[in-house]
Design a protein around this motif. Structure first.
Motif, PDB file in Angstrom:
ATOM      1  N   UNK A   9       0.845  -1.196   0.000  1.00 50.64           N
ATOM      2  CA  UNK A   9       0.000   0.000   0.000  1.00 50.64           C
ATOM      3  C   UNK A   9       0.880   1.245   0.000  1.00 50.64           C
ATOM      4  N   UNK A  10       0.591   2.155  -0.908  1.00 49.80           N
ATOM      5  CA  UNK A  10       1.285   3.428  -0.947  1.00 49.80           C
ATOM      6  C   UNK A  10       0.255   4.546  -0.841  1.00 49.80           C
ATOM      7  N   UNK A  11       0.480   5.431   0.107  1.00 48.83           N
ATOM      8  CA  UNK A  11      -0.404   6.576   0.341  1.00 48.83           C
ATOM      9  C   UNK A  11       0.432   7.834   0.149  1.00 48.83           C
ATOM     10  N   UNK A  12      -0.007   8.706  -0.744  1.00 54.90           N
ATOM     11  CA  UNK A  12       0.781   9.889  -1.036  1.00 54.90           C
ATOM     12  C   UNK A  12      -0.121  11.067  -1.366  1.00 54.90           C
ATOM     13  N   UNK A  13       0.485  12.232  -1.457  1.00 51.85           N
ATOM     14  CA  UNK A  13      -0.212  13.452  -1.861  1.00 51.85           C
ATOM     15  C   UNK A  13       0.682  14.201  -2.834  1.00 51.85           C
ATOM     16  N   UNK A  14       0.053  14.805  -3.837  1.00 59.91           N
ATOM     17  CA  UNK A  14       0.821  15.486  -4.872  1.00 59.91           C
ATOM     18  C   UNK A  14      -0.035  16.606  -5.454  1.00 59.91           C
ATOM     19  N   UNK A  15       0.357  17.879  -5.241  1.00 60.63           N
ATOM     20  CA  UNK A  15      -0.480  18.977  -5.749  1.00 60.63           C
ATOM     21  C   UNK A  15      -0.580  19.024  -7.267  1.00 60.63           C
ATOM     22  N   UNK A  16       0.245  18.236  -7.980  1.00 64.42           N
ATOM     23  CA  UNK A  16       0.187  18.230  -9.441  1.00 64.42           C
ATOM     24  C   UNK A  16      -0.400  16.928  -9.981  1.00 64.42           C
ATOM     25  N   UNK A  17      -1.018  16.121  -9.157  1.00 71.08           N
ATOM     26  CA  UNK A  17      -1.585  14.856  -9.624  1.00 71.08           C
ATOM     27  C   UNK A  17      -2.700  15.135 -10.639  1.00 71.08           C
ATOM     28  N   UNK A  57       5.221  11.286   0.002  1.00 69.02           N
ATOM     29  CA  UNK A  57       4.783   9.900   0.161  1.00 69.02           C
ATOM     30  C   UNK A  57       4.681   9.626   1.654  1.00 69.02           C
ATOM     31  N   UNK A  58       3.474   9.386   2.120  1.00 71.34           N
ATOM     32  CA  UNK A  58       3.232   9.163   3.548  1.00 71.34           C
ATOM     33  C   UNK A  58       3.506   7.701   3.922  1.00 71.34           C
ATOM     34  N   UNK A  59       3.000   6.793   3.107  1.00 70.51           N
ATOM     35  CA  UNK A  59       3.223   5.355   3.307  1.00 70.51           C
ATOM     36  C   UNK A  59       3.747   4.799   1.992  1.00 70.51           C
ATOM     37  N   UNK A  60       4.827   4.047   2.043  1.00 68.98           N
ATOM     38  CA  UNK A  60       5.418   3.478   0.834  1.00 68.98           C
ATOM     39  C   UNK A  60       5.473   1.962   0.973  1.00 68.98           C
ATOM     40  N   UNK A  61       4.677   1.280   0.148  1.00 68.34           N
ATOM     41  CA  UNK A  61       4.630  -0.189   0.159  1.00 68.34           C
ATOM     42  C   UNK A  61       4.471  -0.716   1.578  1.00 68.34           C
ATOM     43  N   UNK A  62       3.532  -0.097   2.297  1.00 65.62           N
ATOM     44  CA  UNK A  62       3.183  -0.543   3.639  1.00 65.62           C
ATOM     45  C   UNK A  62       3.976   0.063   4.764  1.00 65.62           C
ATOM     46  N   UNK A  63       5.037   0.813   4.468  1.00 62.85           N
ATOM     47  CA  UNK A  63       5.912   1.380   5.494  1.00 62.85           C
ATOM     48  C   UNK A  63       5.635   2.873   5.657  1.00 62.85           C
ATOM     49  N   UNK A  64       5.435   3.314   6.902  1.00 62.97           N
ATOM     50  CA  UNK A  64       5.219   4.734   7.173  1.00 62.97           C
ATOM     51  C   UNK A  64       6.503   5.501   6.884  1.00 62.97           C
ATOM     52  N   UNK A  65       6.436   6.474   6.000  1.00 66.72           N
ATOM     53  CA  UNK A  65       7.611   7.235   5.606  1.00 66.72           C
ATOM     54  C   UNK A  65       7.612   8.668   6.107  1.00 66.72           C
ATOM     55  N   UNK A  66       6.440   9.265   6.324  1.00 62.56           N
ATOM     56  CA  UNK A  66       6.435  10.682   6.672  1.00 62.56           C
ATOM     57  C   UNK A  66       5.158  11.052   7.401  1.00 62.56           C
ATOM     58  N   UNK A  67       5.230  12.160   8.165  1.00 64.03           N
ATOM     59  CA  UNK A  67       4.088  12.754   8.853  1.00 64.03           C
ATOM     60  C   UNK A  67       4.049  14.244   8.521  1.00 64.03           C
ATOM     61  N   UNK A  68       2.911  14.871   8.784  1.00 67.90           N
ATOM     62  CA  UNK A  68       2.752  16.302   8.506  1.00 67.90           C
ATOM     63  C   UNK A  68       3.585  17.111   9.497  1.00 67.90           C
ATOM     64  N   UNK A  98      -5.280  13.220  -1.671  1.00 69.41           N
ATOM     65  CA  UNK A  98      -4.803  11.989  -1.056  1.00 69.41           C
ATOM     66  C   UNK A  98      -4.989  10.857  -2.049  1.00 69.41           C
ATOM     67  N   UNK A  99      -3.902  10.115  -2.283  1.00 69.36           N
ATOM     68  CA  UNK A  99      -3.899   9.082  -3.317  1.00 69.36           C
ATOM     69  C   UNK A  99      -3.391   7.784  -2.703  1.00 69.36           C
ATOM     70  N   UNK A 100      -4.179   6.722  -2.774  1.00 71.71           N
ATOM     71  CA  UNK A 100      -3.718   5.416  -2.299  1.00 71.71           C
ATOM     72  C   UNK A 100      -3.795   4.401  -3.426  1.00 71.71           C
ATOM     73  N   UNK A 101      -2.762   3.587  -3.514  1.00 71.62           N
ATOM     74  CA  UNK A 101      -2.711   2.522  -4.499  1.00 71.62           C
ATOM     75  C   UNK A 101      -2.067   1.304  -3.849  1.00 71.62           C
ATOM     76  N   UNK A 102      -2.635   0.143  -4.096  1.00 70.61           N
ATOM     77  CA  UNK A 102      -2.074  -1.089  -3.559  1.00 70.61           C
ATOM     78  C   UNK A 102      -1.703  -2.077  -4.635  1.00 70.61           C
ATOM     79  N   UNK A 103      -1.547  -1.581  -5.867  1.00 68.00           N
ATOM     80  CA  UNK A 103      -1.174  -2.405  -7.018  1.00 68.00           C
ATOM     81  C   UNK A 103      -2.249  -3.435  -7.367  1.00 68.00           C
ATOM     82  N   UNK A 104      -3.470  -3.201  -6.906  1.00 71.57           N
ATOM     83  CA  UNK A 104      -4.562  -4.105  -7.254  1.00 71.57           C
ATOM     84  C   UNK A 104      -5.145  -3.784  -8.616  1.00 71.57           C
TER      85      UNK A 104
END
Length: 459
Positions: A273-281, A313-324, A344-350
């Motif tokens: 699971x990857x959870x991220x945010x991107x103002x240019x998405x 990138x807040x969560x990268x492949x299941x690992x917490x990477x960053x906080x606000x 807010x964008x989440x993808x789990x490669x499904x």
């Protein structure tokens, strides 16, 4: 007077360092009830926000005032009031020098972008056709469509000048049987309504009302549950709002690890699971700078107005990477500031659709949406809320009927570790928080033991 001229007037009349922002907002909306259009309208507003900083015994105090204004005659009064608050205030714990990046940029001289009722003309025409279909099927339709365009002009006494445009649109449709015994909901998020197919939205709710012909009563308990993208968004938006580095470092959140440490670097989910945010998405573009000049319980952005917002990138492949993290908190911790983009964008490669996930379910529940979500235990981020507008029982790959509503108790952070399947991610509209947050990409998910804590009489 132009919005940017109002900003310049506010800054020139100020006697203290600070920020001034003018938000020019236009809105068009359309509402319907009982399968008939009821109202439509256009609105325009101009909001001035002024933040002043003042040196007081013990440090730097701030004062912020935000109000709608009609024109330049009201500017100096807002400035004076903000400065009075600053001079009489107490030192801010998170005081830091005002942002000086981007002294002139973002098309500062350009005029505001706007919207009008014409953006909903095609939707109104299609709605008329859908109303006829609904009447033939014995359905009543309720809902609204809203398009808002906000242009923000922000300047500071340090020479900062920033302009940004934020379009936002949403459509919500609620379909009911004429005897009002069954209800279904669907919604869409959009930037300009060119991609909204209201006939497809009605088709989805019509299918759900068909499932509701068979009524089934189930007790509370833990059920294998499929959550559609919008329900996943509601849970993760709340998680996002509380993912504050300072609270975690001080041991006051689910992301705390004790002794001033956080869970950054730890695995939250065994799935990729990857959870991220991107103002240019694409499709979810958001303002690329901090425009909110208020202080919340956990984060103060008073000193960060105009700061650039980068992808995170807040969560990268299941690992917490960053906080606000604000600039002040970043300076204390030695870590980079991470102002949150408004998406807010989440993808789990499904790759599976929700329909395919239903077909692969032996027995479980399918939710439509969640409602009235509230925080029960911040240290676990335990949330409670209600199901609404359709909970359905799946048996042997088929939806066999609608069941009663439930109150649920779940921690979305704990849920991340229990998800067993993630479907294909898509742009979606949440139900509970769409007054505030409309830019999300989420997948449907399968949870083997979603906690339906009690039966609810909510409809």
């Amino acid at each position: 007077m132009r919005a940017q001229d109002l900003v310049e007037l506010a800054l020139s009349s100020a006697t203290l360092p600070g920020l001034a922002a003018v938000s020019e907002r236009t809105e068009a909306n359309l509402r319907w009830a009982n399968s008939a259009l009821t109202t439509n309208g256009e609105m325009r507003s101009l909001t001035l926000t002024v933040t002043a900083t003042a040196e007081v015994p013990g440090g730097t105090a701030t004062g912020t005032l935000s109000q709608e204004i009609a024109g330049p005659d009201e500017v100096t009064g807002v400035v004076a009031a903000a400065e009075h608050l600053a001079r009489t205030g107490t030192p801010a714990e998170d005081a830091i020098a005002l942002v000086e990046d981007y002294p002139h940029g973002d098309d500062w001289a350009a005029g505001p972008e706007t919207t009008d009722i014409g953006v909903l003309a095609g939707l109104a025409t299609t709605l008329g056709e859908v109303f006829i279909q609904a009447a033939a099927a014995g359905h009543l339709l309720f809902g609204f469509a809203e398009h808002v365009v906000t242009t923000v002009y922000l300047g500071s006494s340090t020479g900062l000048r920033r302009r940004g445009v934020q379009p936002s649109g949403r459509l919500e449709l609620n379909a009911k049987t004429t005897d009002l015994t069954a209800s279904a909901w669907d919604g869409r998020a959009t930037r300009d309504f060119s991609d909204v197919d209201v006939a497809a939205v009605y088709a989805e709710t019509s299918t759900q009302l068909g499932w509701a012909h068979n009524r089934i009563e189930l007790p509370a308990g833990r059920y294998e549950t499929l959550l559609p993208p919008g329900a996943v968004a509601d849970l993760l938006i709340y998680t996002y709002w509380t993912a504050n580095a300072r609270a975690a470092e001080e041991g006051r959140s689910v992301f705390a690890a004790g002794d001033g440490q956080t869970l950054i670097g730890q695995t939250l989910s065994p799935l990729p699971l990857t959870l991220r945010s991107d103002p240019e998405y694409p499709g979810l573009e958001a303002l690329p700078f901090v425009s909110f000049t208020y202080s919340a319980d956990e984060s103060s952005w008073t000193f960060d107005g105009g700061a650039p917002i980068a992808p995170v990138t807040w969560i990268e492949r299941g690992v917490l990477r960053e906080l606000i993290r604000t600039r002040a908190q970043a300076a204390k911790s030695g870590l980079p500031p991470t102002p949150p983009p408004d998406n807010l964008i989440m993808d789990g490669e499904g790759t599976a659709s929700l329909a395919e996930m239903i077909a692969a379910t032996e027995r479980g529940l399918l939710l439509t949406c969640l409602w009235y979500i509230r925080d029960v235990d911040p240290e676990r981020l335990l949330l409670t809320g209600l199901t609404r507008d359709g909970v359905y029982l799946i048996e042997n790959g088929q939806v066999v009927g609608a069941v009663n509503n439930f109150r649920f108790n779940e921690s979305p952070v704990e849920l991340l570790g229990r998800i067993t399947e993630v479907g294909a991610a898509e742009i979606t509209l949440c139900r509970e928080w769409n007054d505030f947050f409309t830019r999300t990409v989420m997948p449907p998910i399968r949870v083997p033991d979603f906690n339906m804590s009690t039966v609810s009489q909510a409809s």
